[in-house]
Design a protein around this motif. Structure first.
Motif, PDB file in Angstrom:
ATOM      1  N   LEU A   1       0.857  -1.375  -0.148  1.00 36.48           N
ATOM      2  CA  LEU A   1       0.023   0.031  -0.304  1.00 36.48           C
ATOM      3  C   LEU A   1       0.906   1.280   0.322  1.00 36.48           C
ATOM      4  O   LEU A   1       0.430   2.287  -0.708  1.00 36.48           O
ATOM      5  CB  LEU A   1      -0.581  -0.052   0.897  1.00 36.48           C
TER       6      LEU A   1
ATOM      7  N   TYR B   1      -6.403   0.224   9.911  1.00 35.62           N
ATOM      8  CA  TYR B   1      -6.635  -1.682   9.149  1.00 35.62           C
ATOM      9  C   TYR B   1      -5.765  -2.600  10.522  1.00 35.62           C
ATOM     10  O   TYR B   1      -5.949  -3.386  10.304  1.00 35.62           O
ATOM     11  CB  TYR B   1      -5.779  -1.266   8.251  1.00 35.62           C
TER      12      TYR B   1
ATOM     13  N   LEU C   1      -7.178  -3.430  12.966  1.00 31.01           N
ATOM     14  CA  LEU C   1      -8.168  -4.469  13.143  1.00 31.01           C
ATOM     15  C   LEU C   1      -7.591  -5.624  13.111  1.00 31.01           C
ATOM     16  O   LEU C   1      -7.466  -7.008  13.415  1.00 31.01           O
ATOM     17  CB  LEU C   1      -9.026  -4.633  11.925  1.00 31.01           C
TER      18      LEU C   1
ATOM     19  N   VAL D   1     -16.540  -2.338  21.063  1.00 32.12           N
ATOM     20  CA  VAL D   1     -17.330  -1.019  21.155  1.00 32.12           C
ATOM     21  C   VAL D   1     -15.618  -0.049  20.858  1.00 32.12           C
ATOM     22  O   VAL D   1     -15.440   0.472  20.315  1.00 32.12           O
ATOM     23  CB  VAL D   1     -18.216  -0.644  22.100  1.00 32.12           C
TER      24      VAL D   1
ATOM     25  N   LEU E   1     -12.393  -1.516  20.672  1.00 28.54           N
ATOM     26  CA  LEU E   1     -12.089  -1.654  18.814  1.00 28.54           C
ATOM     27  C   LEU E   1     -12.367  -0.655  17.535  1.00 28.54           C
ATOM     28  O   LEU E   1     -12.002   0.020  16.675  1.00 28.54           O
ATOM     29  CB  LEU E   1     -11.984  -2.845  18.779  1.00 28.54           C
ATOM     30  N   MET E   2     -14.073  -0.994  17.840  1.00 35.69           N
ATOM     31  CA  MET E   2     -14.717   0.190  16.759  1.00 35.69           C
ATOM     32  C   MET E   2     -14.207   1.412  16.467  1.00 35.69           C
ATOM     33  O   MET E   2     -14.390   1.688  15.682  1.00 35.69           O
ATOM     34  CB  MET E   2     -15.975  -0.671  16.825  1.00 35.69           C
TER      35      MET E   2
ATOM     36  N   VAL F   1     -10.806   2.651  15.373  1.00 34.05           N
ATOM     37  CA  VAL F   1     -10.903   2.189  13.855  1.00 34.05           C
ATOM     38  C   VAL F   1     -11.520   3.038  13.364  1.00 34.05           C
ATOM     39  O   VAL F   1     -11.049   3.814  12.112  1.00 34.05           O
ATOM     40  CB  VAL F   1     -11.269   1.192  13.988  1.00 34.05           C
ATOM     41  N   PHE F   2     -12.406   3.558  14.394  1.00 33.07           N
ATOM     42  CA  PHE F   2     -13.695   4.529  13.588  1.00 33.07           C
ATOM     43  C   PHE F   2     -13.354   5.791  13.605  1.00 33.07           C
ATOM     44  O   PHE F   2     -13.082   6.105  12.180  1.00 33.07           O
ATOM     45  CB  PHE F   2     -14.880   4.557  14.126  1.00 33.07           C
TER      46      PHE F   2
ATOM     47  N   ASN G   1     -10.749   6.153  10.583  1.00 35.16           N
ATOM     48  CA  ASN G   1     -11.061   6.429   9.131  1.00 35.16           C
ATOM     49  C   ASN G   1     -10.894   7.548   9.038  1.00 35.16           C
ATOM     50  O   ASN G   1     -11.165   7.953   7.859  1.00 35.16           O
ATOM     51  CB  ASN G   1     -11.802   5.071   9.261  1.00 35.16           C
ATOM     52  N   LEU G   2     -12.014   7.850   9.948  1.00 39.77           N
ATOM     53  CA  LEU G   2     -13.308   9.507   9.812  1.00 39.77           C
ATOM     54  C   LEU G   2     -11.521  10.248   9.873  1.00 39.77           C
ATOM     55  O   LEU G   2     -11.751  11.596   8.943  1.00 39.77           O
ATOM     56  CB  LEU G   2     -13.698   9.918  11.097  1.00 39.77           C
TER      57      LEU G   2
ATOM     58  N   ASP H   1     -10.104  10.369   6.968  1.00 41.45           N
ATOM     59  CA  ASP H   1     -11.065  11.118   5.465  1.00 41.45           C
ATOM     60  C   ASP H   1     -11.059  12.877   5.958  1.00 41.45           C
ATOM     61  O   ASP H   1     -10.771  13.670   5.057  1.00 41.45           O
ATOM     62  CB  ASP H   1     -12.749  11.236   5.855  1.00 41.45           C
TER      63      ASP H   1
ATOM     64  N   ARG I   1      -7.719  13.968   4.800  1.00 38.48           N
ATOM     65  CA  ARG I   1      -7.882  14.038   3.326  1.00 38.48           C
ATOM     66  C   ARG I   1      -8.590  15.416   2.082  1.00 38.48           C
ATOM     67  O   ARG I   1      -8.049  15.861   1.766  1.00 38.48           O
ATOM     68  CB  ARG I   1      -7.976  12.977   2.351  1.00 38.48           C
TER      69      ARG I   1
ATOM     70  N   ARG J   1     -11.807  13.751  -2.314  1.00 37.79           N
ATOM     71  CA  ARG J   1     -13.042  13.633  -1.488  1.00 37.79           C
ATOM     72  C   ARG J   1     -14.426  12.574  -2.104  1.00 37.79           C
ATOM     73  O   ARG J   1     -14.550  12.138  -3.875  1.00 37.79           O
ATOM     74  CB  ARG J   1     -14.341  15.040  -1.409  1.00 37.79           C
ATOM     75  N   THR J   2     -14.572  11.802  -1.088  1.00 38.70           N
ATOM     76  CA  THR J   2     -15.737  10.501  -2.557  1.00 38.70           C
ATOM     77  C   THR J   2     -16.837  11.031  -0.945  1.00 38.70           C
ATOM     78  O   THR J   2     -16.996  11.168   0.264  1.00 38.70           O
ATOM     79  CB  THR J   2     -14.489   9.355  -2.119  1.00 38.70           C
TER      80      THR J   2
END
Lengths: 566, 337, 299
Positions: C173, C227, C230, C273, C275-276, C279-280, C283-284, C287, C290, C298-299
């Motif tokens: 990556l 990632y 996770l 939770v 863990l989630m 990761v959340f 990720n946010l 974004d 970015r 942007r997507t």
């Protein structure tokens, strides 16, 4: 020929049109209160520099503005149909059948993964111009009409298999397939070579005249518009500033902006200073220092070969039959020329002729396959390009790049960019360095307050000045100008060309000027070299080559430049 | 066309060689004495020496590699320490369970994600678009084993809708006769609808768990590439020629937008095959993933290596299929070497 | 020479230094985008838990108390207790440090290895490019989580090896991103200009190409952090890497899995939770970054 909208019924009538775009910073008006009318059979040019709103106007006529754009005020009437009020279904009947459009960058305007014939069929079937059984035959006829040789074969071609000029013909075939009454051509030849441009424009004019169509030609090139249009609308910053007959616009421009634009357009008979606005009290060109005749740069037998892309895969290598090894592709094929001290030599040709490859080799950024490059008596081609950065000759040959934006490091301020070559050479105190930067900025006419800005905070013209200042920082003997104004608006180009000429005379440099634009070359160059397919087809003084060309290709090139009725 | 296929197949060969070399190296870099590892904790020195000889560990590395490749060609992946049976037999027996689960999960997520992505792009800024964005970000953040456990708690413990998460069929049903190894298909072939329903209720939760996981990347890339294509110049041409919006979206935009989605499928499969291991553990699914996990816990390495190699070879083949699919849609790849 | 000045329309925004502009732009984006601001706050909270965790929790995360086993959440035990009577809240908080360490260490490792290999491959091309490309391709030929399993199984069941395995599977990556970005810029005008100014290749790489790629790499770091977490949790869920009784989110979910079917949901739920959320959050944050760095993507 219809010359005025007053005498014939208008096919298109745009009144008081205002278009707004929703942006992150609120609504922005792209065009304001625009009035345009077009008579049946008339060819109208809409001319303006980037950001003038000329394309937005045409998109509004077709109602294909993107999501953010909206018609805020005004009316668009097409043969009695109110386009602004029309439903999406009514519009679909208008588009393609009544009015059609061709675009800049024709390859991108076609679906990359659909055969071009099928794309024409889609339009024919949509407008019930044909049945499924006949569609293919009709599509092939449409290809024939745009003078495409072997249309049955081309029907199956994909856009990536065709040249830019060929793609534009396909787009024209697509636009004219359903015999519309109005054709809008949005910068149809920008990015195409000058000979292709002529072929495409001649084709458009011939086809539209044959069918008594009305045409709108949108372009930044006043010369092109004046050559092909009956009437011209000049736009500036979203407003129409002048509407005039083509034959009058050069001889009697009304609005100051038109005058400036007209003057800035390179044309036969105009010198460098003639490009600048009359209002600018410009000093006459300083007399050039007499050339000493000393040869500064000599290029002999220069060749650059590239291996051909190997088309056979691993599989056929193992299992297929042995293929003949292909001869390498010669981008530059055994050329030689000289640049004398104080001289400007133009290197002219269409895309792919090898002029940029040549300049990269002279610049010592690229190693030639064979041949000699002698600079100030020293064979510089003996030093490999990767080691040339530290060569003492490096500082004496510099370059101004084509795209001023791309040639500046986005993270360096203007001052840092200009200082970079000096920093690599010798150590200097902060103050002395700053003083030198300011001196260079003064030289290229960059106001000092811009020195601390980053590239994205500068305009195109200012970035071009930073690029020039950087090239001058080491006081080079030879500067290679690689299409230095190709990315600039015409009025900025006029200023930059004059600046370059003044600098050359003041600092006693020599230029190697790489360009596709013969008008521009004529303004700046003492001698001109014309290249085609890696070879030199003609070389001589600028006057000789441009006024009395001996090579057929040079004649074609000159012939292809638009000749506005002056 | 045959030439294209041949060329694509040829490009998979280096990947395959790479995979075999890496798995070979993984078997040789075991810390400590590989032989005593393989022989197990209770082995006598003689037994260890025996194992060493048997594994060929007393020979040079190239020799070992050669015999490794030869064994591989013969389909010999060694024997499992705990069950004593050949690894190949066990993996072959368990592979259909894993394949059925993975493919069904992918199918479900494609059915949901692709239309979702398309609608989100076409109606940019609408509630569907926002849903798509939330799903895309939330989906990649959920640990797949955690989602699975939540589903078990809600649908088995609280609601009682789902059977106990214990394998492919409950104890009251016997598996259908083997044709494809996929219970759902085999049950349909023999028209045993009772077994079909039982198998479906067992596979539903793990499938949904996998689908939720792979939904996110597919929806995200579909939306993004659809948006990019809708802004492309050839779409403007299509609009300017008066084509219907259904033609524009399906014939012009969709086919182009699918290209990046197909490319991403490779990555999605990579995730899916990994997630499969975790989901199999949560639902006691008798696939090759749970086989490998059981072997891992028992320090039984031959099955783990067999599992890694099988997965990698499968994945290379999947990528090959994706490549072929891509070149069937995009005419441009045929001319490139 | 000043007579050659252009129209005033050419002048644009007032001067601002690059750093100030960046800070202002960041403020603008954070104000515009409360989600990014929220995820940033969450990130800070995780950092605090990771640094101060062991000293602020109410119970010893390892102390078992069989009398208090399997209690549901209450005022005493906010997240309940597990089968050995350990306080789940304390264990979840204390686990933050280990999970974050694994994620950060692996990302830093892969950033250094993959980033530099990729930049060199993109800039120099030729053999460097072929070798880096071949390594990436070989790694990518495996399903990544399966490869990580194989690596940890082969190298040995330790936390260090989890970090190494996570770094290895993320290598392609980083290498590919860095390669393509460096490759685009290799022929950029400003790189040619830098050569003309007398900059050597290593200097161009460090002063011209690297700074321009860094923002994109930072985005990549943020996205792969999630990632990495996770992946590490997944490995410990199947019994690799971390061993009981060490508190770690993945292994805690695995321990709680057996109790889900009998209704004791809290044992697996709270670490899941955490863990989630972690990761959340990354990720946010990725974004959001970015958006700051590259508004076009942007997507």
């Amino acid at each position: 020929m219809t010359v005025s909208s007053a005498t014939a019924p208008a096919i298109l009538d745009v009144r008081d049109l205002t278009i707004e775009f929703a942006t992150r910073r609120g609504t922005v008006r792209a065009i304001e209160h625009v009035d345009i009318s077009l008579a049946k059979g008339e060819t109208l040019g809409i001319v303006g520099e980037s950001g003038s709103g000329k394309s937005v106007t045409s998109y509004a006529v077709m109602r294909i503005l993107d999501r953010a754009g909206r018609i805020a005020e005004g009316s668009i009437m097409y043969s009695g149909v109110d386009v602004v009020a029309a439903s999406e279904d009514e519009l679909r009947d208008l588009r393609g059948r009544e009015m059609a459009m061709i675009f800049q960058n024709p390859r991108a305007a076609l679906n990359p993964i659909r055969q071009v014939g099928r794309q024409i069929e889609d339009v024919l079937l949509e407008h019930v111009q044909t049945t499924r059984g006949e569609a293919k035959q009709k599509a092939i006829e449409a290809l024939q009409q745009v003078r495409i040789a072997r249309p049955e074969e081309r029907y199956h071609a994909y856009p990536f298999e065709l040249s830019g000029g060929m793609c534009q013909r396909i787009v024209i075939a697509l636009a004219l397939a359903c015999r519309p009454q109005l054709l809008i051509a949005d910068e149809p030849t920008t990015g195409l070579d000058v000979t292709t441009q002529k072929a495409v424009m001649d084709l458009v004019v011939e086809l539209t005249r044959e069918r008594a169509m009305s045409t709108i030609l949108i372009t930044h090139d006043l010369g092109l518009a004046a050559t092909y249009c009956d009437r011209i609308v000049v736009m500036e910053k979203g407003k129409v500033v002048e509407t005039a007959l083509s034959k009058d616009i050069f001889s009697n421009p009304g609005h100051p902006y038109t005058r400036k634009l007209m003057r800035a357009t390179p044309r036969p008979g105009a010198g460098l200073r003639d490009l600048l606005p009359l209002e600018a009290a410009t000093a006459p060109l300083p007399a050039p220092a007499p050339s000493t005749g000393e040869v500064l740069l000599r290029v002999e037998g220069l060749v650059k070969e590239y291996p051909r892309q190997d088309t056979s895969g691993l599989f056929s290598k193992f299992f297929g039959k042995q293929q003949e090894p292909q001869a390498p592709f010669r981008a530059v094929d055994n050329i030689g020329f000289e640049v004398r001290r104080g001289e400007t030599v133009g290197l002219v040709g269409e895309s792919g002729c090898g002029k940029s490859t040549t300049s990269m080799m002279v610049m010592r950024l690229l190693d030639p396959t064979s041949g000699r490059i002698t600079f100030a008596g020293e064979d510089i081609s003996a030093v490999p390009a990767r080691n040339f950065a530290t060569n003492p000759m490096r500082r004496r040959i510099q370059m101004v790049f084509q795209d001023p934006t791309e040639s500046l490091n986005p993270r360096f301020t203007a001052a840092r960019a200009i200082a970079d070559p000096i920093l690599r050479g010798k150590s200097m105190s902060r103050d002395a360095l700053r003083a030198r930067c300011e001196e260079l900025a003064g030289l290229v006419g960059l106001p000092l307050e811009f020195l601390d800005r980053l590239p994205h905070q500068l305009s195109g013209g200012q970035k071009a000045r930073v690029g020039i200042a950087r090239a001058l920082a080491l006081s080079p003997d030879l500067v290679i100008l690689d299409e230095p104004t190709a990315a600039l608006d015409v009025s900025v180009q006029a200023v930059v060309l004059n600046l370059l000429q003044d600098l050359k005379i003041r600092l006693g440099m020599s230029y190697l000027f790489v360009s596709h634009d013969l008008h521009v070359v004529r303004l700046l160059c003492d001698r001109v070299i014309v290249m085609r397919a890696g070879k030199i087809v003609e070389a001589g003084t600028a006057e000789q080559v441009l006024e009395a060309p001996t090579a057929e290709y040079t004649r074609q090139l000159i012939e292809a430049i638009p000749h506005p009725p002056v | 066309m045959l030439r294209t296929i041949g060329r694509r197949v040829a490009t998979a060969i280096p990947s395959l060689i790479g995979v075999i070399i890496v798995t070979f190296l993984l078997t040789r870099v075991l810390p400590g004495d590989t032989a005593s590892f393989f022989a197990g904790p209770a082995a006598t020195p003689q037994a260890i020496a025996e194992v060493r000889k048997q594994l060929g560990l007393d020979r040079s590395l190239p020799e070992q590699f050669a015999s490794y490749v030869v064994n591989l060609a013969k389909g010999d992946l060694g024997n499992s320490l705990t069950t004593g049976r050949p690894v190949v037999t066990e993996i072959a027996a368990r592979l259909p369970a894993s394949a059925e689960l993975t493919l069904l999960g992918l199918l479900l997520s494609l059915i949901i994600a692709v239309p979702l992505g398309i609608v989100a792009a076409v109606r940019q800024g609408s509630w569907i678009d926002h849903t798509c964005r939330i799903v895309a970000t939330a989906g990649v953040s959920l640990p797949v084993f955690f989602t699975g456990l939540i589903f078990v708690y809600v649908f088995y413990f609280l609601l009682g809708w789902s059977p106990a998460p214990l394998g492919r069929l409950d104890v009251f049903n016997s598996p259908p006769p083997t044709y494809t190894g996929f219970y759902l298909i085999d049950a349909l072939i023999v028209r045993d609808f009772e077994t079909f329903r039982a198998a479906l209720s067992q596979i539903a939760l793990p499938t949904i768990t996998l689908a939720v996981f792979s939904l996110a990347p597919i929806a995200r890339i579909t939306r993004a590439s659809m948006l990019a294509i809708l802004a492309a110049e050839f779409i403007r041409t299509a609009r300017a020629s008066g084509l219907k919006s259904s033609t524009i979206i399906m014939t012009y935009a969709f086919r182009n937008a699918m290209l990046p989605v197909i490319t991403t499928l490779g990555m999605v499969f990579s995730f899916l095959l990994g997630a499969n291991v975790l989901v199999e553990k949560v639902f006691a699914w008798p696939g090759i993933g749970s086989y490998a996990v059981e072997a891992l816990i028992a320090s039984d390495f031959a099955p783990v290596q067999g599992f890694v190699l099988t997965m990698a070879i499968l994945y290379v083949l999947i990528n090959l299929c994706i490549d072929l699919l891509y070149s069937a849609i995009d005419p441009r790849v045929k001319v490139e070497g | 020479m000043t007579i050659l000045s252009e129209a005033p329309a050419e002048t644009k925004r007032p001067a601002a230094s690059g750093l100030m502009a960046m800070v202002r732009h960041t403020q603008y984006v954070l104000a515009e985008n409360p989600v990014t601001a929220g995820s940033f706050a969450l990130f800070i909270a995780f950092l605090i838990a990771a640094i101060l965790g062991p000293s602020i929790v109410p119970y010893d995360p390892l102390a078992s108390d069989t009398a208090a086993a399997l209690q549901s959440p209450s005022a005493h035990h906010w997240f309940g207790t597990d089968q050995l009577g350990r306080d789940i809240f304390s264990r979840v908080i204390v686990a933050t440090r280990l999970d974050m360490t694994i994620a950060i260490a692996s990302v830093v490792l892969v950033f250094l290895l993959g980033g530099f290999a990729g930049i060199a491959a993109g800039f120099y091309g030729g053999w460097t490019d072929r070798i880096v490309g071949r390594i990436s391709d070989t790694i990518m030929a495996f399903p990544l989580f399966v490869l990580a399993m194989g690596i940890v199984a082969a190298l040995g069941n330790t936390v260090t090896n989890i970090i190494v395995a996570t770094a290895i599977i993320n290598f392609p990556l980083y290498a590919r991103l860095a390669r393509s970005e460096a490759n685009i810029r290799r022929e950029a005008g400003f790189v040619h200009a830098a050569r003309l100014s007398g900059n050597s290749d290593p200097r161009i790489l460090m002063c011209f190409i690297l700074p321009n790629i860094m923002p994109l790499m930072m985005v990549q770091i943020s996205l792969t952090m999630g990632y990495a977490i996770l992946n590490a949790a997944g490995l410990s869920f199947i019994g690799l890497g971390v061993r009981p009784p060490t508190p770690e989110w993945g292994i805690m979910v695995a321990e709680g899995a057996a109790f889900i079917v009998s209704g004791e949901w809290w044992i697996a739920f709270f670490p899941g939770v955490a863990l989630m959320l972690a990761v959340f959050c990354f990720n946010l944050l990725g974004d959001g970054l970015r958006d700051i760095v590259d508004p076009q993507r942007r997507t």
